[in-house]
Design a protein around this motif. Structure first.
Motif, PDB file in Angstrom:
ATOM      1  N   HIS A  67       0.834  -1.199   0.000  1.00  0.00           N
ATOM      2  CA  HIS A  67       0.000   0.000   0.000  1.00  0.00           C
ATOM      3  C   HIS A  67       0.877   1.260   0.000  1.00  0.00           C
ATOM      4  O   HIS A  67       0.662   2.183  -0.793  1.00  0.00           O
ATOM      5  N   HIS A 117      -3.506   9.557   0.951  1.00  0.00           N
ATOM      6  CA  HIS A 117      -2.653   8.557   1.607  1.00  0.00           C
ATOM      7  C   HIS A 117      -1.704   9.193   2.611  1.00  0.00           C
ATOM      8  O   HIS A 117      -1.511   8.666   3.709  1.00  0.00           O
ATOM      9  N   HIS A 207      -7.161  -2.498  -2.454  1.00  0.00           N
ATOM     10  CA  HIS A 207      -5.727  -2.645  -2.184  1.00  0.00           C
ATOM     11  C   HIS A 207      -5.408  -2.407  -0.706  1.00  0.00           C
ATOM     12  O   HIS A 207      -4.342  -2.771  -0.241  1.00  0.00           O
TER      13      HIS A 207
END
Ligand code: MN
Length: 241
Positions: A67, A117, A207
């Motif tokens: 990730h 993220h 994911h």
């Protein structure tokens, strides 16, 4: 009441309502610039604050490694490519997001992905930590109870069709609200159906969980609550809430 009085009063009411609405809209405008410094928004990926295996058993090491080092790294690279391709000289990532409709899809997907993220890594921490009383009070006031908040947030992640994110935001009326966005969009974007400032975000792309949880997004979300960094949520709430 005489008809004339009635008409006058009605008109006054309409005008008052209009003015109030206008004021509310003016007040509701959130200046993202003023809060941009509260988010992680460097144009490069920052090192993770913990080891890949530090979130086990809730999030496995292989998922974290892929990730961070593959998926998230690709968003950072592709965003920087998009900046070059579009000849963008902009030092503030939140400014790009709040004007994302002016950019190409590559920028939307990757600036969103990078920002989401970089901030997501700070919304999780080994073992999680506890909500402060201030957070408990705010969530309880808005959602009725902590359980009700968690259920609504979890449902937002669960029901997001395909890939996307669930968010707890401070909306433009300064209220806490739960929303979801598709793909790598987020509530800072001018394209968002409901705009606001995120104080918590959950990645529900496959994911983020498929290696360990396969198709069981519910199990992933239930586990994810165990690693939430409420200190970070409290920090954001104190600055923008
Ligand atoms: Mn992700």
């Amino acid at each position: 009441m005489k008809r004339r009085d009635f008409l006058t009063k009605s008109a006054a009411t309409v005008i008052t309502a209009g003015v109030l609405e206008s004021c509310a809209n003016t007040k509701a405008t959130t200046k993202v610039d003023n809060v941009s410094n509260v988010y992680m928004q460097d144009f490069t990926q920052k090192p993770l604050a913990f080891a890949y295996n530090a979130l086990e058993p809730y999030i496995d090491a292989t998922t974290m490694e892929l990730h961070y080092s593959k998926h998230a790294a690709a968003y950072a690279k592709n965003m920087n490519d998009a900046l070059k391709e579009e000849n963008i000289i902009e030092t503030n990532l939140t400014n790009i997001l709040s004007n994302i409709s002016k950019y190409r899809t590559k920028m939307r997907n990757n600036a969103g992905g990078h920002f989401n993220h970089e901030n997501f890594w700070h919304w999780i921490t080994p073992g999680g930590n506890k909500m402060s009383q201030a957070i408990i009070d705010k969530l309880t006031t808005t959602f009725g109870s902590i359980d009700a908040f968690k259920k609504e947030f979890s449902d937002a992640g669960l029901k997001q069709f395909g890939s996307g994110w669930a968010w707890l935001i401070v909306n433009n009326n300064k209220q806490l609200q739960i929303v979801s966005t598709p793909n790598q969009d987020n509530p800072l974007m001018d394209t968002a159906a409901i705009k606001g400032l995120p104080v918590l975000g959950l990645d529900v792309w496959e994911h983020a969980y498929y290696l360990k949880y396969q198709n069981k997004r519910t199990d992933y979300i239930n586990s994810w609550w165990s690693v939430v960094n409420w200190n970070r949520v409290g920090e954001l709430l104190s600055k923008i809430g």
